[in-house]
Design a protein around this motif. Structure first.
Motif, short mmCIF file in Angstrom:
data_model
loop_
_atom_site.label_atom_id
_atom_site.label_comp_id
_atom_site.label_asym_id
_atom_site.label_seq_id
_atom_site.Cartn_x
_atom_site.Cartn_y
_atom_site.Cartn_z
N LEU A 123 -36.17 60.21 33.58
CA LEU A 123 -36.80 61.16 34.46
C LEU A 123 -37.61 62.21 33.45
O LEU A 123 -37.01 62.93 32.79
N TYR A 124 -38.77 61.70 33.72
CA TYR A 124 -39.64 62.60 32.62
C TYR A 124 -40.41 63.63 33.27
O TYR A 124 -40.95 63.52 34.46
N ALA A 125 -40.10 65.02 32.88
CA ALA A 125 -40.54 65.99 33.61
C ALA A 125 -41.42 67.08 32.65
O ALA A 125 -40.71 67.85 31.81
N HIS A 126 -42.74 67.03 32.58
CA HIS A 126 -43.43 67.89 31.73
C HIS A 126 -44.63 68.71 32.67
O HIS A 126 -45.44 67.88 33.25
N PRO A 127 -44.43 69.87 33.01
CA PRO A 127 -45.48 70.59 33.95
C PRO A 127 -46.96 70.35 33.61
O PRO A 127 -47.71 70.04 34.29
N THR A 128 -46.97 70.25 32.36
CA THR A 128 -48.53 70.30 31.73
C THR A 128 -48.63 69.14 30.67
O THR A 128 -48.79 69.23 29.29
N PRO A 129 -48.65 67.87 31.05
CA PRO A 129 -48.60 66.79 29.93
C PRO A 129 -49.81 66.59 28.99
O PRO A 129 -49.66 66.15 27.92
N HIS A 130 -50.87 67.10 29.82
CA HIS A 130 -52.15 67.04 28.76
C HIS A 130 -52.06 68.12 27.58
O HIS A 130 -52.84 68.06 26.82
N HIS A 131 -50.98 69.02 27.75
CA HIS A 131 -50.97 69.78 26.60
C HIS A 131 -49.66 69.45 25.81
O HIS A 131 -49.38 70.30 24.78
N SER A 132 -49.22 68.48 26.20
CA SER A 132 -47.86 67.98 25.46
C SER A 132 -48.29 67.59 23.91
O SER A 132 -49.21 66.56 24.09
N ARG A 133 -47.51 68.07 22.96
CA ARG A 133 -47.70 67.33 21.59
C ARG A 133 -47.09 66.25 21.13
O ARG A 133 -47.53 65.36 20.49
#
Length: 197
Positions: A10-20
């Motif tokens: 369950l992958y939960a990242h609100p802003t994946p385009h900002h994920s490092r």
């Protein structure tokens, strides 16, 4: 021949385009045949969770992974809503709530703060372990086995070598589950849903 385990991430990242690192971690395990990478923010941008569908995914899994960045010392909002709506009484816990019993639960998280910041003299004033009881108790209440978390502190400052090592270890762990040596001793015995060599 032992059955191949089913892993639900369950992958939960609100802003994946900002994920490092979180997006790279997710991408690294997406191709594993026995891993279902479930991007909650992509699936439910309106936060309208299909509860029965989610419960069927969880029921089919041997290992449930929460992968996310730590936000305000906890999980992102959509994952919290997922927990509130999907892990219902009579299904996940309470009388006749045995759907998750015997499964494994693994927290895979990143923090912006360094490991040193999670000390009495650090910025966050408390050890990171202080923020884990809600996750641990969720696993306990639902009859799941709590596995030692896979945490990367200081994700914003980590160098490329550290990031690659963390990603490689994540992929290797999912690729070899449930054949982790420590699983034979966690909580006294292996989970009832699968054998461990």
């Amino acid at each position: 021949m032992k059955p191949i385990p089913n892993i639900l991430v369950l992958y939960a990242h609100p802003t994946p385009h900002h994920s490092r690192i979180n997006q790279r971690m997710a991408d690294s395990v997406a191709s594993l045949a026995h891993v279902h990478l479930h991007d909650l923010y992509e699936t439910y941008p309106d936060f309208h969770i299909a509860v029965r569908r989610e419960q069927s995914l969880v029921a089919a899994a041997d290992l449930i992974v929460f992968q996310h960045p730590i936000q305000w010392y906890s999980m992102p909002a959509l994952l919290k809503q997922w927990v509130d709506m999907v892990l219902t009484p009579g299904w996940a816990y309470g009388p006749d709530g045995n759907a998750l019993r015997g499964k494994d639960f693994w927290l895979v998280a990143t923090t912006g703060g360094s490991e040193a910041s999670y000390r009495e003299e650090g910025h966050n004033r408390l050890p990171f372990s202080v923020f884990l009881p809600p996750y641990q108790q969720t696993a306990q209440l639902c009859g799941m086995r709590w596995l030692p978390p896979h945490i990367l502190h200081g994700a914003h400052q980590a160098n490329e070598a550290a990031l690659l090592a963390h990603i490689d270890l994540y992929r290797e762990r999912l690729a070899t589950y449930p054949h982790w040596p420590e699983l034979q001793t966690i909580n006294g015995s292996p989970s009832s849903t699968h054998e461990v060599d």
